[in-house]
Motif scaffolding. Structure first.
Motif, mmCIF file in Angstrom:
data_model
loop_
_atom_site.group_PDB
_atom_site.id
_atom_site.type_symbol
_atom_site.label_atom_id
_atom_site.label_comp_id
_atom_site.label_asym_id
_atom_site.label_seq_id
_atom_site.Cartn_x
_atom_site.Cartn_y
_atom_site.Cartn_z
ATOM 1 N N ILE A 173 0.807 -1.223 0.000
ATOM 2 C CA ILE A 173 0.000 0.000 0.000
ATOM 3 C C ILE A 173 0.838 1.271 0.000
ATOM 4 O O ILE A 173 0.299 2.370 0.024
ATOM 5 C CB ILE A 173 -0.986 0.033 1.198
ATOM 6 C CG1 ILE A 173 -0.226 -0.052 2.536
ATOM 7 C CG2 ILE A 173 -2.029 -1.075 1.087
ATOM 8 C CD1 ILE A 173 -1.096 0.202 3.755
ATOM 9 N N ALA A 193 0.017 3.482 -2.921
ATOM 10 C CA ALA A 193 -1.369 3.967 -2.768
ATOM 11 C C ALA A 193 -1.452 5.096 -1.744
ATOM 12 O O ALA A 193 -2.169 6.087 -1.947
ATOM 13 C CB ALA A 193 -2.285 2.812 -2.359
ATOM 14 N N ASP A 199 -2.720 8.770 -2.650
ATOM 15 C CA ASP A 199 -3.921 9.267 -1.956
ATOM 16 C C ASP A 199 -3.650 10.528 -1.144
ATOM 17 O O ASP A 199 -4.470 11.443 -1.098
ATOM 18 C CB ASP A 199 -4.455 8.183 -1.020
ATOM 19 C CG ASP A 199 -5.826 7.691 -1.453
ATOM 20 O OD1 ASP A 199 -6.101 7.750 -2.665
ATOM 21 O OD2 ASP A 199 -6.601 7.259 -0.588
ATOM 22 N N SER A 242 -6.363 -3.271 -1.643
ATOM 23 C CA SER A 242 -7.074 -3.030 -2.893
ATOM 24 C C SER A 242 -8.454 -2.411 -2.626
ATOM 25 O O SER A 242 -9.049 -1.790 -3.505
ATOM 26 C CB SER A 242 -7.230 -4.331 -3.684
ATOM 27 O OG SER A 242 -8.047 -5.253 -2.979
ATOM 28 N N ILE A 243 -8.956 -2.608 -1.408
ATOM 29 C CA ILE A 243 -10.228 -1.980 -0.996
ATOM 30 C C ILE A 243 -9.955 -0.554 -0.531
ATOM 31 O O ILE A 243 -10.580 0.399 -0.967
ATOM 32 C CB ILE A 243 -10.891 -2.800 0.133
ATOM 33 C CG1 ILE A 243 -11.138 -4.243 -0.320
ATOM 34 C CG2 ILE A 243 -12.195 -2.153 0.582
ATOM 35 C CD1 ILE A 243 -11.495 -5.193 0.800
ATOM 36 N N SER A 244 -8.982 -0.435 0.380
ATOM 37 C CA SER A 244 -8.549 0.867 0.881
ATOM 38 C C SER A 244 -7.194 0.694 1.541
ATOM 39 O O SER A 244 -6.922 -0.345 2.147
ATOM 40 C CB SER A 244 -9.552 1.410 1.910
ATOM 41 O OG SER A 244 -8.982 2.489 2.640
ATOM 42 N N TRP A 245 -6.329 1.718 1.442
ATOM 43 C CA TRP A 245 -5.016 1.603 2.086
ATOM 44 C C TRP A 245 -5.155 1.534 3.612
ATOM 45 O O TRP A 245 -4.246 1.107 4.313
ATOM 46 C CB TRP A 245 -4.093 2.752 1.681
ATOM 47 C CG TRP A 245 -4.526 4.128 2.085
ATOM 48 C CD1 TRP A 245 -5.130 5.053 1.308
ATOM 49 C CD2 TRP A 245 -4.372 4.746 3.375
ATOM 50 N NE1 TRP A 245 -5.371 6.215 2.018
ATOM 51 C CE2 TRP A 245 -4.909 6.053 3.296
ATOM 52 C CE3 TRP A 245 -3.836 4.322 4.597
ATOM 53 C CZ2 TRP A 245 -4.935 6.943 4.373
ATOM 54 C CZ3 TRP A 245 -3.854 5.198 5.665
ATOM 55 C CH2 TRP A 245 -4.392 6.483 5.562
ATOM 56 N N LYS A 246 -6.315 1.914 4.131
ATOM 57 C CA LYS A 246 -6.550 1.848 5.574
ATOM 58 C C LYS A 246 -6.779 0.410 6.054
ATOM 59 O O LYS A 246 -6.565 0.088 7.231
ATOM 60 C CB LYS A 246 -7.768 2.700 5.948
ATOM 61 C CG LYS A 246 -7.585 4.200 5.738
ATOM 62 C CD LYS A 246 -8.885 4.946 5.972
ATOM 63 C CE LYS A 246 -8.725 6.444 5.785
ATOM 64 N NZ LYS A 246 -8.071 7.106 6.918
ATOM 65 N N GLY A 247 -7.228 -0.461 5.144
ATOM 66 C CA GLY A 247 -7.585 -1.833 5.496
ATOM 67 C C GLY A 247 -6.494 -2.611 6.220
ATOM 68 O O GLY A 247 -6.765 -3.243 7.252
ATOM 69 N N GLU A 294 -1.688 -3.030 -5.896
ATOM 70 C CA GLU A 294 -1.608 -3.613 -4.544
ATOM 71 C C GLU A 294 -1.575 -5.141 -4.592
ATOM 72 O O GLU A 294 -0.814 -5.777 -3.857
ATOM 73 C CB GLU A 294 -2.793 -3.136 -3.696
ATOM 74 C CG GLU A 294 -2.755 -1.656 -3.341
ATOM 75 C CD GLU A 294 -3.380 -0.760 -4.383
ATOM 76 O OE1 GLU A 294 -3.513 0.442 -4.124
ATOM 77 O OE2 GLU A 294 -3.729 -1.269 -5.472
#
Length: 405
Positions: free
Chosen positions: A44, A47, A51, A170-175, A248
């Protein structure tokens, strides 16, 4: 002291690698999850940069704050564990990781994430220094096999971490941040219920003990070598994702391959190498090959060949896996001090290298060319080989101890 453990080692060394008490497996499981946190953020990095409109050197501060705090906090791990005991030190460390990993996922700025990663690093220091001495102390199969188990947990965690990081990222870098927090909660429960309450050491460790331990030439030598080769290691971890031209998912698969090779090399190849060659010769060979591998990454970057960099990153797992097991085993036998003190002193020195190198790699790419961080990493690893060779006389007693076991 190490000499105090000789009779115990003779009784324990006959046990197989998998013949371990439940407590050892509980700590090993928590180690897997803890080390997943190291590789989980790799896929990530681009990403986060995209972002949050940050440069690679700014994003690399995630590694820098984590490693610097981990290294400095290593100095207090022995002092804390000798007062809280192994179990509660492990649980405290895990609790820090749970909280700060979750907070990292809630942050919307690079500065915030970097700060929360520093808190994560404090928890990591309390956990990993204590976990290694706990596995070695509780194992029924002797120091060498216990360290192989620890390195296997490291390899498994590092290999699975990027896969999970790629999927969640791939959903969110926070995941991945929330993923680490949730997984460490499971590790917390394993340690809480499966690890018995262990007696506290009779001698209370002081802040000065790790510095005194570095007065032993063998331990200081290993620390300096690790400090230098960490410039190569964290150039691979923190900078290579920017030149592989992958999303990712792709980065997750590359670092999964790297971690799998690292785990296989740690568990199966390193013991074979230990039995047949001297410590210094083996480590020099592995580090030299790693330096060549970093040079191949540089050449791949110059030629605009991401495939070359991808293959070189995966292959690096082989050399690093063997070297990690060799140097960790050596640290446990390097000085006549408590294992936890030796581990803390060595880790303090090596994590300083891990703190400087990720930021420097990003800056070198900004100041000069994209391939410069790889060449510089290779140079520092070669410098580590030279230090190891020049100071090899200090490590002779470790070869004799390993041969005896």
């Amino acid at each position: 002291m190490n000499s105090d453990h000789s009779a115990i080692e003779q009784r324990k060394s006959g046990g197989g690698l998998l013949s371990q008490p439940k407590a050892v497996w509980a700590v090993a499981f928590a180690c897997v999850i803890s080390f997943m946190g190291l590789g989980l953020v790799d896929p990530i990095l681009p990403a986060i940069a995209s972002d949050l409109h940050a440069t690679p050197s700014q994003v690399s501060l995630l590694f820098t704050s984590y490693n610097l705090v981990t290294g400095i906090a290593m100095l207090i791990t022995g002092m804390v564990s000798s007062r809280l005991g192994i179990k509660w030190t492990l649980l405290t460390g895990i609790l820090f990781i749970i909280v700060f990993a979750a907070l990292g996922g809630t942050s919307g700025t690079i500065g915030g994430i970097v700060g929360y990663r520093a808190g994560w690093g404090l928890g990591n220091a309390l956990f990993i220094a204590t976990a290694l001495s706990a596995i070695v102390g509780l194992s029924k199969s002797g120091t060498a096999k216990a360290i192989i188990l620890y390195e296997a947990a490291l390899g498994l965690g590092i290999s699975v971490g990027p896969l999970l990081g790629g999927e969640l990222g791939s959903i969110s870098w926070k995941g991945p941040f929330f993923g680490v927090s949730a997984l460490m909660l499971i590790g917390f429960l394993f340690i809480l219920f499966m690890l018995p309450k262990l007696p506290k050491p009779t001698n209370k460790t002081t802040l000065a003990d790790p510095f005194k331990a570095l007065g032993f030439p063998a331990l200081l030598t290993l620390g300096i070598v690790a400090f230098l080769y960490n410039f190569g290691f964290f150039t691979l971890m923190a900078y290579s994702p920017y030149v592989m031209d992958l999303d990712e998912h792709g980065l997750g698969y590359v670092f999964f391959g790297w971690g799998i090779l690292l785990a296989i090399a740690s568990v199966f190849i390193a013991p074979w190498v230990q039995k047949r060659f001297s410590l210094v010769a083996s480590m020099c060979a592995m580090l030299f090959l790693f330096a060549l591998d970093l040079a191949a990454m540089a050449i791949g970057t110059v030629n605009g060949s991401p495939d070359t960099v991808i293959v070189a990153v995966i292959v690096a797992g082989l050399f690093l896996g063997i070297n990690n097991t060799l140097i960790t085993t050596a640290v446990m036998q390097a000085a006549p001090v408590e294992r936890s003190t030796a581990s803390a002193a060595y880790s303090f020195v090596r994590f300083l290298g891990g703190g400087i190198s990720p930021w420097l790699a990003g800056k070198l790419a900004e100041w000069y060319k994209q391939e410069t961080p790889f060449y510089f990493g290779a140079f520092m690893v070669i410098l580590g080989v030279l230090v190891l060779w020049v100071r090899r006389r200090h490590l002779k007693h470790i070869d004799r101890t390993t041969a005896a076991h």
